[in-house]
Design a protein around this motif. Structure first.
Motif, PDB file in Angstrom:
ATOM      1  N   PRO A 283      -4.344   3.169  -5.307  1.00  0.00           N
ATOM      2  CA  PRO A 283      -3.868   2.776  -4.173  1.00  0.00           C
ATOM      3  C   PRO A 283      -4.848   1.938  -3.328  1.00  0.00           C
ATOM      4  O   PRO A 283      -4.295   1.274  -2.110  1.00  0.00           O
ATOM      5  CB  PRO A 283      -3.918   4.421  -3.585  1.00  0.00           C
ATOM      6  N   GLU A 284      -5.916   1.682  -3.798  1.00  0.00           N
ATOM      7  CA  GLU A 284      -6.899   0.856  -3.222  1.00  0.00           C
ATOM      8  C   GLU A 284      -6.198  -0.782  -3.134  1.00  0.00           C
ATOM      9  O   GLU A 284      -6.484  -1.318  -2.101  1.00  0.00           O
ATOM     10  CB  GLU A 284      -8.207   0.646  -4.012  1.00  0.00           C
ATOM     11  N   PHE A 286      -3.416  -1.280  -2.194  1.00  0.00           N
ATOM     12  CA  PHE A 286      -2.323  -1.712  -1.038  1.00  0.00           C
ATOM     13  C   PHE A 286      -3.524  -2.269   0.129  1.00  0.00           C
ATOM     14  O   PHE A 286      -3.057  -3.063   0.927  1.00  0.00           O
ATOM     15  CB  PHE A 286      -1.752  -0.470  -0.650  1.00  0.00           C
ATOM     16  N   ILE A 287      -4.676  -1.836   0.062  1.00  0.00           N
ATOM     17  CA  ILE A 287      -5.710  -2.255   0.988  1.00  0.00           C
ATOM     18  C   ILE A 287      -6.091  -3.542   0.959  1.00  0.00           C
ATOM     19  O   ILE A 287      -6.027  -4.605   1.524  1.00  0.00           O
ATOM     20  CB  ILE A 287      -6.763  -1.208   1.336  1.00  0.00           C
ATOM     21  N   VAL A 288      -6.914  -3.621  -0.234  1.00  0.00           N
ATOM     22  CA  VAL A 288      -7.563  -5.084  -0.533  1.00  0.00           C
ATOM     23  C   VAL A 288      -6.896  -5.960  -1.048  1.00  0.00           C
ATOM     24  O   VAL A 288      -7.332  -7.165  -1.194  1.00  0.00           O
ATOM     25  CB  VAL A 288      -9.031  -4.573  -1.296  1.00  0.00           C
ATOM     26  N   LYS A 291      -1.021  -5.502  -1.251  1.00  0.00           N
ATOM     27  CA  LYS A 291       0.229  -4.999  -2.136  1.00  0.00           C
ATOM     28  C   LYS A 291       1.070  -4.021  -1.471  1.00  0.00           C
ATOM     29  O   LYS A 291       0.703  -3.447  -0.356  1.00  0.00           O
ATOM     30  CB  LYS A 291      -0.028  -4.595  -3.627  1.00  0.00           C
ATOM     31  N   GLN A 292       2.435  -4.055  -1.643  1.00  0.00           N
ATOM     32  CA  GLN A 292       3.422  -3.460  -0.903  1.00  0.00           C
ATOM     33  C   GLN A 292       4.562  -2.991  -1.958  1.00  0.00           C
ATOM     34  O   GLN A 292       4.635  -3.525  -2.941  1.00  0.00           O
ATOM     35  CB  GLN A 292       4.146  -4.323   0.016  1.00  0.00           C
TER      36      GLN A 292
END
Lengths: 358, 358
Positions: A283-284, A286-288, A291-292
């Motif tokens: 899930p990281e 999506f942040i760094v 990604k979508q």
């Protein structure tokens, strides 16, 4: 008389010679259940014989803005089978015919297209019946040169392929990834994307399809059941840096591909053939890694796209079939009378499009 | 002299009275590992005493465009601890001090801010040391009325709260959902969102926090460990129709919330406090319900936002602390010398912000 682009004239010349006799009743493959499958998704899509029945039913009455069509060929798409089984994003209505799209002749309705051959989607009745309703505004008049085999499935797969090719190109990357690449949709997508300069990295389960997809124009074909698939995908991804995953499956393989893709990648889910559910590995990202995950639904695209743009895409789709750049790969055409016994097994072969002849 | 908005004048009046003596060496909490934690995420964030060490190190040398700051207070954020443990989106550099943000006085650099109190983020050295480097363009000069407690963590939580409040409002819904709502970030977000007319449905693990969050302005507070949580969330979601989930956790609870939210909802992951990985319950929703997952990373926001917009948000953040609309809820201030023994347990209390005094 070859089609000359003037719908009205063409129509006039035809209606003089046609007398439309519309019966009260018809045969059709009728939905046996209402709403959604409440048991959850325990089985695949192949088996749907307990969800539809060949039955006599009334020919639907067209209301304002609607046309009645004598269906000649209907497509059997994954979306149809998901719908029949109660897995699709719309509730079923028991007693109504199934089938999302087809081709046939307009036999009634307040439209100059009466007497014309059209492709159409049927939102309220179904195309797996001798007669079906369509919205007049959404009828697609067909050029005479277009084969019935291509006209039967002119909307869902070809238009999805055309629109998703643009989604892939908009990523700015010079390639993209598609799962379930043996499908008719991806077989349309592969040569189109090659032509537009953004070729497809095709993911298939079965090695048998690899050469065919290469010949169609795939940049690479990877077999997801290979022991070294993860390693191979990583290396292909590093080399070509795709940023869009067009995914019809939504299983763990799809998730693994997505998380192995470069920063800024988008996982576009447009189908859900898998029974199992994917885990989000990291899930990281999506942040760094920006990604979508999003979806693509042709129904939404139609609702949110200007009619001129829709018309342009449809015209291009027809042209591609007529000049041979695209060809629907029909594996079997099943007559309505044989559908209950032959359709499920024909559909489960997966080597080409199955059509229903009405 | 109260701050009058003219940085240069203010600077001039101060530098006359300041003589900056910069030593060669300093104390700091230094990273013991390089890169990322290759073992994967097997433990939580609480325990980080094996990843940093109190040590003497050289005071960093400022290069062109950089300022050196004598740090007075540094924040201890989740992002710091994730970074220290090798779970954050940037590789660690062994031997460099940890700590992403803090406050202190500029002591060197080609800037009129020498002698001034600033808040700053330190991308190349760390704020958990007596001296740290910052990019001159990103120094935030502080108004005299701003408390050091608020200045120490002026960037990561307050600016994230301000920007994510806008993300929630842009959804068009009249409320949104936030997990991990006991965090300082969400405690800033709750009153801000209430003030802007888009209040927060706050999700917490512990019932103890519920009243505090209600008092801050939460629309509803739901406890995720309640047996009836799923049922309660569904009913709140039906009632208020939120469309954004601001999520610091990324576990199965987050996924369950997302899939129970209305059509068009966006799951915005901005932190990943969970060890376990979420399953996507219903991939179909990406297609037919137009759902999306994306991330929010403040670092990207800074890189992609016009400097005037950044300045506006920062000015508003300072104003909110000064006029009392926001207040950093400091649970403990730990002196650098005591950090190795006291910091991990102070951090694991989770009832307020932990600061490091340098």
């Amino acid at each position: 008389m070859p089609f000359d682009g003037s719908l009205l004239q063409h129509h006039t010349s035809r209606t003089i010679t046609h007398v439309m006799v519309i019966p009260k009743n018809m045969q059709g493959l009728v939905l046996l259940h209402d709403g959604f499958d409440a048991t959850g998704r325990a089985t695949g899509l192949e088996d749907f014989s307990d969800c539809v029945e060949l039955r006599q039913l009334s020919v639907p009455q067209h209301g304002p803005g609607q046309a009645l069509i004598r269906v000649s060929r209907a497509a059997v798409n994954h979306a149809d089978v998901a719908f029949i089984r109660g897995y699709y994003g719309m509730p079923r209505v028991k007693g109504v015919a199934a089938g999302f799209e087809g081709t046939g002749t307009v036999v009634a309705g307040d439209t100059p297209l009466v007497g014309q051959r059209v492709s159409f989607a049927s939102p309220t009745s179904g195309t797996w019946a001798e007669y079906a309703l369509a919205n007049i505004a959404q009828l697609i008049p067909l050029r005479d040169e277009l084969r019935d085999e291509d006209a039967a499935g002119l909307i869902i797969n070809p238009i999805s392929a055309a629109v998703m090719c643009e989604i892939a190109r908009e990523s700015g990357a010079k390639s993209f990834v598609a799962t379930g690449a043996g499908s008719q949709l991806v077989k349309f997508l592969i040569p189109l994307a090659r032509e537009k300069g953004c070729p497809c990295i095709a993911i298939v389960r079965r090695p048998a399809l690899a050469q065919q997809l290469k010949d169609l124009g795939a940049l690479e074909v990877l077999v997801s059941e290979d022991a070294e698939f993860a390693e191979r995908f990583r290396s292909v991804s590093l080399r070509y840096k795709p940023r869009v995953l067009l995914d019809a499956i939504a299983d763990q393989v799809s998730s693994d591909i997505f998380f192995a893709m470069p920063n800024h990648s988008i996982w576009v889910i447009y189908g859900r053939l898998a029974i199992s559910l994917p885990v989000l590995n990291d899930p990281e990202q999506f942040i760094v890694a920006n990604k979508q995950i999003k979806g693509f639904w042709l129904t939404s695209w139609f609702l949110n796209t200007a009619p001129e743009e829709v018309a342009k895409v449809i015209a291009d789709v027809q042209a591609r079939f007529i000049d041979g750049r695209w060809q629907t790969n029909v594996s079997e055409t099943v007559a309505l009378q044989d559908a209950m016994s032959l359709l499920p097994s024909a559909f489960s072969q997966k080597d080409g499009k199955v059509l229903l002849a009405l």
